[in-house]
Design a protein around this motif. Sequence first.
Motif, mmCIF file in Angstrom:
data_model
loop_
_atom_site.group_PDB
_atom_site.id
_atom_site.type_symbol
_atom_site.label_atom_id
_atom_site.label_comp_id
_atom_site.label_asym_id
_atom_site.label_seq_id
_atom_site.Cartn_x
_atom_site.Cartn_y
_atom_site.Cartn_z
ATOM 1 N N ARG A 124 -9.303 2.141 -4.336
ATOM 2 C CA ARG A 124 -8.501 1.158 -3.624
ATOM 3 C C ARG A 124 -7.206 0.848 -4.372
ATOM 4 O O ARG A 124 -6.125 0.806 -3.774
ATOM 5 N N GLU A 125 -7.299 0.618 -5.659
ATOM 6 C CA GLU A 125 -6.113 0.260 -6.440
ATOM 7 C C GLU A 125 -5.124 1.420 -6.549
ATOM 8 O O GLU A 125 -3.905 1.210 -6.573
ATOM 9 N N ALA A 126 -5.656 2.631 -6.635
ATOM 10 C CA ALA A 126 -4.789 3.806 -6.817
ATOM 11 C C ALA A 126 -4.218 4.311 -5.495
ATOM 12 O O ALA A 126 -3.222 5.051 -5.496
ATOM 13 N N GLY A 127 -4.856 3.953 -4.381
ATOM 14 C CA GLY A 127 -4.377 4.430 -3.093
ATOM 15 C C GLY A 127 -4.610 5.907 -2.880
ATOM 16 O O GLY A 127 -3.767 6.601 -2.299
ATOM 17 N N VAL A 128 -5.756 6.414 -3.370
ATOM 18 C CA VAL A 128 -6.110 7.823 -3.177
ATOM 19 C C VAL A 128 -7.494 7.888 -2.540
ATOM 20 O O VAL A 128 -8.212 6.890 -2.486
#
Length: 223
Positions: free
Chosen positions: A54-58
């Motif tokens: 979620r934090e990395a957007g991958v």
Amino acid sequence: MTAAPSPDPSSALSFDRRTGAGEDPVKRRQILDGARRAFVGLGFDAASMNDVVREAGVSKSTLYVYFRSKEDLFRALIECEREAYLAEVEALLTDPGEPADTLRRYGRRLARLVMSPEAMHAKRTVIAVAVRMPELGREFYRHGPQRGLALLSAYLEKACAAGTLAIDDVPLAAAQFVELATAGVLRRRFFDDEAPPPDDADMARIVDSGVALFMAGYGAKAR
């Protein structure tokens, strides 16, 4: 017979520029930045790989191409910061003819690093998980603080050879200088997460005093 078409140079160039699975440095950096936010925000043990996604957007599949576990992510985060710092330190410790000035610059950089919020969080995390993952604690010390001490020791040896320092036990002297450069503030910062970091003036005062003590004990003229 019709000749086979010549390969398109632009296609070959595009192929050469493609990166293999898990080799794109921009994507790797994106994942590591996301992992840092997840670990700092939630704590290492509480954060999950889903939080990193979620934090990395991958996607999760992309994450696992680059890193197999939270431990791999944490090791990679530490390694990135450590290698940049050690390269900087090595560039600072180059003038054995002026140890006071060199140690002053090195000490101020060291103090800023070890008392930064990122460094404090990394050390607390390592200690928190070292009971169940002792190898992580060993790696952290051997590849970080121990290497830093080795670089400082190598510089002190050169200064002794140049006649600007006189030290009988160089490894001990290196460890003593590290303690002097963070005296009175590192332990408080480590245990009290609400303690404000020292400002530049405070760090300069602490390091300058440490250099003065060090040179009084190990300066060549003191012998």
